[in-house]
Scaffold this active site. Structure first.
Site, PDB file in Angstrom:
ATOM      1  N   SER A 153      -4.500  65.173 -16.914  1.00 43.35           N
ATOM      2  CA  SER A 153      -4.758  63.793 -17.317  1.00 43.35           C
ATOM      3  C   SER A 153      -5.970  63.722 -18.252  1.00 43.35           C
ATOM      4  CB  SER A 153      -4.957  62.951 -16.048  1.00 43.35           C
ATOM      5  OG  SER A 153      -5.004  61.587 -16.339  1.00 43.35           O
ATOM      6  N   ARG A 223      -8.350  49.912  -8.599  1.00 41.18           N
ATOM      7  CA  ARG A 223      -7.792  51.125  -8.023  1.00 41.18           C
ATOM      8  C   ARG A 223      -6.355  50.905  -7.557  1.00 41.18           C
ATOM      9  NH1 ARG A 223      -8.148  56.482  -8.545  1.00 41.18           N
ATOM     10  NH2 ARG A 223      -7.733  57.571  -6.611  1.00 41.18           N
ATOM     11  N   ASP A 320       6.418  61.378 -14.431  1.00 47.01           N
ATOM     12  CA  ASP A 320       5.141  60.791 -14.844  1.00 47.01           C
ATOM     13  C   ASP A 320       5.422  59.742 -15.914  1.00 47.01           C
ATOM     14  OD1 ASP A 320       2.635  60.156 -15.770  1.00 47.01           O
ATOM     15  OD2 ASP A 320       1.966  62.229 -16.035  1.00 47.01           O
ATOM     16  N   HIS A 353       2.457  60.633 -12.083  1.00 52.01           N
ATOM     17  CA  HIS A 353       1.292  61.213 -12.749  1.00 52.01           C
ATOM     18  C   HIS A 353       0.480  62.085 -11.788  1.00 52.01           C
ATOM     19  CE1 HIS A 353      -1.717  61.589 -15.790  1.00 52.01           C
ATOM     20  NE2 HIS A 353      -2.645  60.967 -15.106  1.00 52.01           N
ATOM     21  N   ASP A 354       0.436  61.684 -10.535  1.00 52.99           N
ATOM     22  CA  ASP A 354      -0.309  62.452  -9.528  1.00 52.99           C
ATOM     23  C   ASP A 354       0.269  63.842  -9.260  1.00 52.99           C
ATOM     24  OD1 ASP A 354      -2.461  60.882  -9.003  1.00 52.99           O
ATOM     25  OD2 ASP A 354      -1.740  60.062  -7.108  1.00 52.99           O
TER      26      ASP A 354
END
Lengths: 376, 204
Positions: A153, A223, A320, A353-354
């Site tokens: 990222s 968040r 992602d 994405h994680d």
């Protein structure tokens, strides 16, 4: 899990007296960087790997502290003896970037000019500034040239920037789940997150430290929003579906769906330890990142600034949607156009994405295979 | 029986057409065996493309620059005329968009090098006459587990090249053992050849 953890680790601090002029024009007269190292630097100093962190990461990349066995590094699963970033072969360095909130100089540090926390006066930092600071840390550690710079990222953007800014000092870049610049949608998500913080009454124009408060509500919302974009729709469906905590509708606005419960928990946890000003800075660094900008937007030209011998491993994840595989392929295309050594893996993992933080045999196998071929 | 480099007779033919230092793109590169060989013996600059996870991993292990991707979806990452040779070994028959792939190869490369199993090989024909789909050295699959989606002959391929205006620079036809089959009669070649290897360029 093949390999082992690095076990007990300690963080270190390096102080720098030489002023750093930032991309934004701001100047840091002096600063500290906290970092950790794992493994041993060889005599030729040819086995050093820099791990760059993403938005909310820091220098505690692997292992745990003697007095806090549950405080495990954020990328522990890939680092250690026998793991892809093999500490039997490599000397691994992780640091907290400037502007961070885990010990390196940032908005919550004291501004020597005022004796108060920097707060809103902390200058905007860019990815290129981080690379400069990292280069100075490399000097301090006696590392002329990294065997590899690795990141996912925003961390991948730093690795990419290294190849452009410091082409002589990087032999390999491993750029995972990254992009050559953010899309309008990416920036939009970041701005909603920033607005959540900036409009929190506890923000106090960024000088909330003096008011003995923190913009927890805004940071929590930021968040929660971010977290949604880091996961895949499928994964959220599998993990939470439409499960209700109490089995039936309550017809009110309390936590009902499991996914709400999860997001609120993640938001609260994050707001409890992260600094809102750092969050603002990190998202701006993401938005501004665009190494092709100085070349008139020509990414091919920008990547042509890399050293012809530098090797690249680019990896993306099929689910992602924040930094899609197409974004990684843009980097690949620019490298191919420059006849650079590049390999690209598009990894089928369900964690959005994680995914870059997850342990997966194929994903880690690819990184492992690439790194094993690096000659020391 | 002659021995062949890496057990693949078409690799010998392909290697013979590639000059030292050339830039070679191998589409469907598998574990990168051909590129490894070309890099080690010819000093080429090689890049592979493969869509399969295990192949990408194996190619990286082999020290090959490999790009994971699907030929059918285009090769947009590669610039026009970026390579001297674009190789497609024993893969054309697995591709649906045959013409698209051929055009893409000659967009990216000066020259396309293609090997494929010849369906008209006499043993294959005999097998069909006997009522069963052929299984041979060069068509090593049962009909129900075959990755092949296009079944064509050497002459079919040449007809397509003509139709597309592609120039056949060279042609090698091999039998099941990998020995060169020679004949002045194209129909005889079509009958005796199990595997065909072509060098194509575009009309200029």
């Amino acid at each position: 899990m093949p390999g082992q953890s690095v076990g007990v680790v300690q963080s270190q601090r390096a102080h720098f007296d030489q002023a750093l002029t930032l991309r934004s024009g701001g100047v840091l007269p002096a600063y500290d960087l906290v970092y950790e190292t794992y493994g041993t630097l060889n005599a030729a100093k040819s086995n050093a790997i820099l791990v760059c962190h993403a938005l909310s990461g820091h220098h505690h990349v692997a292992g745990h502290y003697a007095d806090a066995p549950n405080n495990i590094g954020w990328w522990d699963n890939i680092i250690g003896p026998g793991r892809p970033l093999d500490t039997d072969r490599f000397f691994i360095v992780g640091l907290n970037n400037l502007g961070g909130c885990h010990g390196s100089t940032g908005p919550s540090s004291l501004n020597p000019a005022t004796g108060k926390p920097w707060g809103a006066d902390f200058p905007i930092v860019a990815v290129s500034d981080w690379v400069e600071a990292q280069a100075r840390l490399a000097d301090r550690l006696g590392i002329d040239c990294w065997a590899a710079v690795v990141g996912g990222s925003l961390g991948g953007m730093q690795a990419m920037r290294w190849t452009i800014s410091q082409p002589e000092r990087i032999r390999h870049a491993i750029i995972i789940a990254s992009a050559p610049k953010l899309s309008a949608q990416n920036i939009a998500f970041n701005d909603v997150a920033r607005q959540a913080i900036l409009t929190d009454p506890d923000f106090h124009g960024g000088n909330y430290y003096e008011h003995n408060t923190r913009p927890m509500r805004g940071l929590r919302l930021a968040r929660m929003l971010g977290h949604i974009t880091y996961l895949s729709d499928d994964q959220m469906g599998e993990k939470f579906g439409r499960e209700l905590r109490n089995g039936s509708f309550g017809f009110d606005f309390d936590v009902e769906f499991e996914v709400e419960s999860y997001l609120r928990y993640q938001g609260d946890k994050f707001a409890g330890y992260f600094d809102a000003n750092t969050y603002l800075l990190m998202t701006k660094a993401l938005d501004y990142f665009d190494p092709a900008r100085l070349d008139g937007g020509d990414l091919v030209k920008a990547m042509g600034r890399s050293h012809p011998d530098t090797g690249f491993l680019i990896a993306s994840f099929t689910t992602d949607w924040r930094f899609t595989p197409a974004r990684s392929r843009e980097i690949v295309g620019a490298l191919l156009a420059n006849q650079r050594h590049v390999s690209y893996a598009e990894i089928d993992l369900n964690f959005g994405h994680d995914s870059f933080l997850m342990e997966d045999a194929h994903y880690h196998g690819v990184v492992d295979a690439y790194l094993r071929n690096i000659k020391l | 029986m002659t021995t062949h480099t890496l057990g693949r007779p078409d690799f010998d033919v392909i290697a013979g057409w590639i000059e030292p230092g050339h830039r070679v793109l191998d589409l469907g590169c598998g574990d990168g065996t051909l590129l490894r060989h070309l890099i080690d013996t010819r000093g080429v600059q090689g890049v592979g493309v493969d869509m399969d996870d295990a192949n990408v991993l194996a190619a990286i292990k082999n020290g090959i620059n490999v790009i994971q991707g699907n030929l059918e979806r285009g090769l947009g990452e590669f610039a026009d005329q970026a390579f001297d040779h674009v190789v497609l070994s024993r893969t054309l028959q697995t591709v649906r968009h045959t013409e698209g792939v051929l055009r893409e190869m000659l967009r990216i490369g000066r020259e396309a090098v293609i090997s494929f199993p010849n369906f008209a090989y006499w043993k294959n024909l005999r097998s069909v006459l006997d009522g069963r789909m052929p299984v041979s050295e060069d068509l090593p699959y049962q009909w129900y587990d075959s990755p092949n989606v296009r079944f064509f002959t050497l002459l079919d391929f040449e007809a397509l090249c003509t139709q597309m205006g592609l120039i056949i620079r060279e042609r090698h036809v091999l039998d099941e053992q990998g020995n060169l089959v020679e004949s002045d009669d194209d129909k005889e070649l079509n009958f005796l050849g199990s595997l065909a290897v072509f060098r194509l360029t575009q009309q200029r």
